[in-house]
Write an enzyme that holds these catalytic residues in place. Sequence first.
Site, PDB file in Angstrom:
ATOM      1  NE  ARG A   1      -4.044   1.965   2.554  1.00  0.00           N
ATOM      2  CZ  ARG A   1      -3.888   3.022   3.431  1.00  0.00           C
ATOM      3  NH1 ARG A   1      -3.035   2.826   4.392  1.00  0.00           N
ATOM      4  NH2 ARG A   1      -4.808   3.952   3.587  1.00  0.00           N
TER       5      ARG A   1
ATOM      6  CG  ASN B   1      -4.756   7.000   5.447  1.00  0.00           C
ATOM      7  OD1 ASN B   1      -4.645   5.692   5.429  1.00  0.00           O
ATOM      8  ND2 ASN B   1      -4.377   7.994   6.356  1.00  0.00           N
ATOM      9  CD  GLU B   2      -6.056   6.342   9.476  1.00  0.00           C
ATOM     10  OE1 GLU B   2      -5.544   7.695  10.160  1.00  0.00           O
ATOM     11  OE2 GLU B   2      -5.348   5.523   9.736  1.00  0.00           O
TER      12      GLU B   2
ATOM     13  CG  HIS C   1      -6.842   1.997   8.951  1.00  0.00           C
ATOM     14  ND1 HIS C   1      -6.281   3.261   8.403  1.00  0.00           N
ATOM     15  CD2 HIS C   1      -7.139   1.509   7.684  1.00  0.00           C
ATOM     16  CE1 HIS C   1      -6.328   3.229   7.182  1.00  0.00           C
ATOM     17  NE2 HIS C   1      -6.640   2.160   6.491  1.00  0.00           N
TER      18      HIS C   1
ATOM     19  CE1 TYR D   1      -1.623   1.417  13.538  1.00  0.00           C
ATOM     20  CE2 TYR D   1      -3.554   2.321  12.515  1.00  0.00           C
ATOM     21  CZ  TYR D   1      -2.174   2.090  12.304  1.00  0.00           C
ATOM     22  OH  TYR D   1      -1.727   2.140  11.184  1.00  0.00           O
TER      23      TYR D   1
ATOM     24  CD  GLU E   1      -2.753   3.235   8.005  1.00  0.00           C
ATOM     25  OE1 GLU E   1      -2.603   3.410   9.152  1.00  0.00           O
ATOM     26  OE2 GLU E   1      -2.946   3.927   7.173  1.00  0.00           O
TER      27      GLU E   1
ATOM     28  CD1 TRP F   1       2.338   2.908  10.298  1.00  0.00           C
ATOM     29  CD2 TRP F   1       1.254   3.238   8.618  1.00  0.00           C
ATOM     30  NE1 TRP F   1       2.853   4.156   9.795  1.00  0.00           N
ATOM     31  CE2 TRP F   1       1.942   4.343   8.644  1.00  0.00           C
ATOM     32  CE3 TRP F   1       0.539   3.210   7.136  1.00  0.00           C
ATOM     33  CZ2 TRP F   1       2.088   5.514   7.895  1.00  0.00           C
ATOM     34  CZ3 TRP F   1       0.601   4.359   6.157  1.00  0.00           C
ATOM     35  CH2 TRP F   1       1.552   5.308   6.625  1.00  0.00           C
TER      36      TRP F   1
END
Length: 450
Positions: free
Chosen positions: A84, A159-160, A226, A228, A255, A284
């Site tokens: 990516r 992105n995001e 994503h 996290y 991610e 990531w």
Amino acid sequence: MRSMPWLASVGAALVAVAVSLCTVMFTAIQPAHAAVGLHISGTNIVEANGQKFIMRGVNHPHVWYTNQTSSFANIKALGANTVRVVLGSGKRWGPSTDVANVISLCKQNRLICVLEVHDTTGYGEDGAAATLDEAVNYWISQKSALVGQESYVVINIGNEPIGNTNAAQWTSATTAAIQKMRGNGFEHLLMVDAPNWGQDWQYVMRDNAQTILNADSQHNTVLSIHMYAVFNSAAAITDYLNRFQTNGWPLVIGEFGWRFSASEVDHETLLSEAAARGLGYLGWSWSGNTDPILDMATGFDPNQLTTWGQRIFNGANGIKATAKQATIYGGATPTVTTTITPPPSGSCRVAYVMNTWNTGFTANITITNTGSSATNGWRLVFSLPSGQTITNGWSASYAPTNGQVTATNAGWNGNLAPGGSTTIGFQATHTGNTAAPTSFTLNGAACQVA
């Protein structure tokens, strides 16, 4: 509808009526748009030939390090099938006008290219961010480099694209972006990131997924989460993934990071669940983070993999163990070696490096074969001091989790040539004793401790 033998027995007038009705019905029921290149089939990403493709790769911060073009070859050499690539629209970074060259680098290294505009990150909360509409305008400006690359390129629109302020705006903004991409002739597989800085903790993407998928006239969109700190437990990860699986919505983990502290994402559950469910993932990130804890390679050097780099590339359910190259390049299946050949006595060296905090630590163990013959499988035995308990590990299996522990090689790192080494590791808790093990044996032979 094309074969109606009973028509031969009726009059000419009825034949004409029947043919007319058939024409109307055939016109009304048009087949779905024929997918070009990578596309969605059910919950899966498939290639033009119908072969399922599961992304296994990492993110590369290209827009900030445009000179690091060797990264594509290095990422591929470590087993990835996808990269990516971070691009800029010019609103905040870039503009990236080297899209054709980026695609060429992906193709030269037999990688599927996921291209993303990073400027949209946190829109609504970050005043410098671009809108999704502005991101689409960037893609339109690069259309000449993208058309014809549908078998090699996935367009991750932005992105995001929404932060935590008014995350509900994501649904209409994403719908409009998809429709504008299709209205401008893009036939690529589209990827859309969740709001809440990609983590969807308010469940806007989860609760509006079908609306987004329906907005694509070509039914060729994959949703991207994503993962996290919001996903710091197995329950949070499995519940979220279950919702998409139950509803039949295509999803990738676009991610994610690793559990370098107790509050961070449970990457072990994430990797095992992705493998079990056939979900793509993209970690990531390769290198160049301002917070280097998320770098996989120190200074973009593939020979200096960090704990995170070793884990995602070389660990259980990691890239080397599970990646298959896209069939457009010729597929490949990883091999596993299980036979164990012990090294000669006294022919190993171990370096044990700890990173501790108040209740836990990580340990990296580098095993070097200092003998004259290769190993073909290994078991490393050591004793953890009292109060230390392994909670998860990478690049080897560990049993039991405390006391005298045996670490057994993974499928990819059992062969150690003379002078060769491998790095394994684990995360553990402690009750105050942070001492290191004092001795190690490899297949029964005592090792020198570096």
